[in-house]
Design a protein around this motif. Structure first.
Motif, PDB file in Angstrom:
ATOM      1  N   VAL A  62       1.161  -1.164   0.658  1.00  0.00           N
ATOM      2  CA  VAL A  62      -0.081  -0.124   0.156  1.00  0.00           C
ATOM      3  C   VAL A  62       0.723   1.738  -0.042  1.00  0.00           C
ATOM      4  CG1 VAL A  62      -1.338   1.458   1.208  1.00  0.00           C
ATOM      5  CG2 VAL A  62      -1.809  -1.251   0.949  1.00  0.00           C
ATOM      6  N   GLU A  63       1.996   1.233   0.834  1.00  0.00           N
ATOM      7  CA  GLU A  63       2.399   2.311   0.733  1.00  0.00           C
ATOM      8  C   GLU A  63       3.376   2.507  -0.888  1.00  0.00           C
ATOM      9  OE1 GLU A  63       3.104   4.715   3.038  1.00  0.00           O
ATOM     10  OE2 GLU A  63       1.408   4.207   4.112  1.00  0.00           O
ATOM     11  N   ALA A  64       3.921   1.879  -1.890  1.00  0.00           N
ATOM     12  CA  ALA A  64       4.419   2.043  -2.702  1.00  0.00           C
ATOM     13  C   ALA A  64       3.152   2.750  -3.345  1.00  0.00           C
ATOM     14  CB  ALA A  64       4.684   0.453  -3.448  1.00  0.00           C
ATOM     15  N   MET A  65       2.179   3.078  -3.053  1.00  0.00           N
ATOM     16  CA  MET A  65       0.613   2.973  -4.007  1.00  0.00           C
ATOM     17  C   MET A  65       0.353   4.411  -3.852  1.00  0.00           C
ATOM     18  SD  MET A  65      -1.821   0.427  -3.731  1.00  0.00           S
ATOM     19  CE  MET A  65      -3.409   0.861  -4.692  1.00  0.00           C
ATOM     20  N   ALA A 121      -7.122   2.118   3.601  1.00  0.00           N
ATOM     21  CA  ALA A 121      -8.226   3.116   3.959  1.00  0.00           C
ATOM     22  C   ALA A 121      -7.913   3.827   3.581  1.00  0.00           C
ATOM     23  CB  ALA A 121      -9.313   2.289   3.781  1.00  0.00           C
ATOM     24  N   ARG A 122      -6.652   3.723   5.412  1.00  0.00           N
ATOM     25  CA  ARG A 122      -5.791   4.218   6.027  1.00  0.00           C
ATOM     26  C   ARG A 122      -4.903   5.032   5.132  1.00  0.00           C
ATOM     27  NH1 ARG A 122      -5.617   0.314   9.999  1.00  0.00           N
ATOM     28  NH2 ARG A 122      -6.436   1.180  12.238  1.00  0.00           N
ATOM     29  N   MET A 123      -4.070   4.769   4.113  1.00  0.00           N
ATOM     30  CA  MET A 123      -3.475   5.860   3.297  1.00  0.00           C
ATOM     31  C   MET A 123      -3.690   6.528   2.092  1.00  0.00           C
ATOM     32  SD  MET A 123      -2.552   5.941  -0.470  1.00  0.00           S
ATOM     33  CE  MET A 123      -2.907   4.475  -0.734  1.00  0.00           C
ATOM     34  N   GLU A 124      -4.804   6.307   2.209  1.00  0.00           N
ATOM     35  CA  GLU A 124      -5.604   7.124   1.155  1.00  0.00           C
ATOM     36  C   GLU A 124      -6.389   8.402   1.785  1.00  0.00           C
ATOM     37  OE1 GLU A 124      -8.021   4.734  -1.927  1.00  0.00           O
ATOM     38  OE2 GLU A 124      -8.826   4.290   0.097  1.00  0.00           O
ATOM     39  N   LEU A 125      -6.351   8.218   2.656  1.00  0.00           N
ATOM     40  CA  LEU A 125      -7.493   8.725   4.048  1.00  0.00           C
ATOM     41  C   LEU A 125      -6.605   9.836   4.545  1.00  0.00           C
ATOM     42  CD1 LEU A 125      -9.941   6.799   6.113  1.00  0.00           C
ATOM     43  CD2 LEU A 125     -10.669   8.399   4.260  1.00  0.00           C
ATOM     44  N   GLN A 126      -5.319   9.717   4.766  1.00  0.00           N
ATOM     45  CA  GLN A 126      -4.235  10.407   5.267  1.00  0.00           C
ATOM     46  C   GLN A 126      -4.008  11.554   3.961  1.00  0.00           C
ATOM     47  OE1 GLN A 126      -1.057   7.678   6.216  1.00  0.00           O
ATOM     48  NE2 GLN A 126      -1.714   7.425   7.511  1.00  0.00           N
TER      49      GLN A 126
END
Length: 408
Positions: free
Chosen positions: A119-122, A363-368
């Motif tokens: 996910v972090e790579a995205m 979801a967490r990454m997108e919200l951040q």
């Protein structure tokens, strides 16, 4: 004889961010009470945080519709029965409505796509999507609808890219998703939407059988080729990830932005900080505070379970209420206050136990990305409507707003 109250998840029109008043009233009575449903059944209502986690983590509790989980309306009951007949008993919603070991077998096939590292790579690509959407928003007319211009397209684009679904089809899958989660949809409407999405994903899987690509659906196709997964199972998993991957996050972006605009001191913390840990903490608190997946997680006891001074007998239904667990003052002091510096990691917005949300790192990454991009790039962002003018989704199992007028 004590009267058992009716189950009522209606949020207050004046305090739409808070749990339903009826649920708060049940919580004040104790962490485990009875509630009456439309069919006369009286499942256990779980409003306490500790009891919520204990039951959702208990292997003696089942999520399978065929075992008798509570149905919240006649339409939902008919829809579940219809879809279960079509999908071999799963209720037409894939592995989230299955117990282990079948649940674990199917879930393991897609887990690697949602690891924190993947996910972090995205994140850079997600940031670019957010910036592009904000560029268009700023170049357009004011006021603007944040849902249409930002909150819905961002996660839809991200999950489309991850799965290998053409974003040009977003109107189709968004419309059918809305039908599935609308509590007022008839069994025919909900079943039709489910079938259309399954047929659509099946068609994409057929294309990727002939010409695989570097995406999650192509990974499922490899499982089909290896005989580990049937084509209908692969299509249903695609439906689940497409649906869950945009609908919930879109509503969180919308309501989270609204909550921040209503609490400018908290919004300033996100806008002015370059500390990713503070932003991550802010997202956890917004997830706790808003709890958009309202209405309760339904389960059924497979054996007698003693908890909170009560005995839930085998065969009895359970409704675990996320939004009251997240406002439990024994875990979250002053729970009705939005405090972005609070340690809210124990929230149960993503559920708990083996069925905890698979896509929560995404979801967490997108919200951040979403909250920081909006607040930093549009520092004068403001609501362009009064709270009572915002069309909230009181008719859905996922809470949100159909529109959010904003200006700057």
């Amino acid at each position: 004889m004590t009267t058992i109250p009716e189950y009522d998840i209606a949020r207050s029109a004046t305090c739409p961010m808070d749990p339903a008043p009826a649920m708060r009233a049940r919580q004040e009575e104790g962490p485990l009470t009875r509630v009456r449903l439309w069919d006369g059944s009286t499942p256990w209502l779980v409003t306490g945080h500790a009891e919520h986690r204990a039951l959702l983590g208990d292997p003696r509790v089942s999520v399978e519709p065929a075992r008798g989980i509570p149905r919240l309306s006649p339409a939902e009951a008919a829809s579940m029965e219809s879809m279960a007949a079509q999908e071999g008993g799963s209720g037409g919603i894939g592995f989230i409505m299955m117990d282990d070991p079948e649940h674990a077998r199917l879930r393991r096939m897609v887990t690697s796509a949602f690891t924190v590292k993947r996910v972090e790579a995205m994140r850079p690509a997600t940031q670019q999507i957010a910036d592009d959407l904000i560029d268009r928003l700023l170049a357009g007319p004011k006021p603007a609808d944040l849902v249409e211009g930002f909150a819905l397209p961002l996660p839809s684009l991200v999950i489309s890219n991850l799965l290998g679904v053409p974003y040009d089809d977003h109107d189709f899958f968004q419309a059918n998703s809305r039908t599935i989660i609308n509590r007022n949809s008839t069994p025919e409407q909900r079943g039709g939407a489910q079938r259309r999405l399954a047929e659509y994903l099946d068609g994409l899987i057929g294309e990727k059988l002939a010409k695989p690509a570097d995406d999650l659906l192509s990974g499922l196709v490899e499982r089909v080729k290896a005989g580990e997964l049937t084509r209908p199972e692969a299509a249903q998993m695609g439906v689940l990830m497409l649906f869950a991957g945009h609908e919930t996050t879109a509503n969180m972006i919308t309501l989270g932005t609204l909550a921040l605009l209503q609490n400018p001191d908290q919004a300033a913390l996100v806008r002015e900080s370059d500390d990713p840990k503070l932003v991550a903490s802010a997202v956890e608190e917004l997830l706790r505070y808003l709890t958009i997946t309202h209405g309760g997680l339904r389960r059924v006891a497979l054996a007698d379970i003693e908890i909170a001074g009560q005995v839930i007998k085998a065969g009895e239904g359970i409704i675990a209420v996320n939004e009251t667990a997240n406002r439990d003052p024994s875990v979250f002091p002053d729970p009705d206050r939005l405090d972005l510096q609070r340690n809210a990691r124990l929230h149960v917005t993503f559920g708990y136990g083996i069925h905890q949300c698979l896509g929560q790192p995404l979801a967490r990454m997108e919200l951040q990305v979403a909250y920081t991009a909006l607040l930093r790039r549009i520092p004068t962002l403001a609501l362009a409507a009064e709270l009572d003018e915002i069309p909230f989704k009181h008719d859905g199992f996922i809470f949100g707003a159909y529109e959010l007028p904003v200006t700057w």
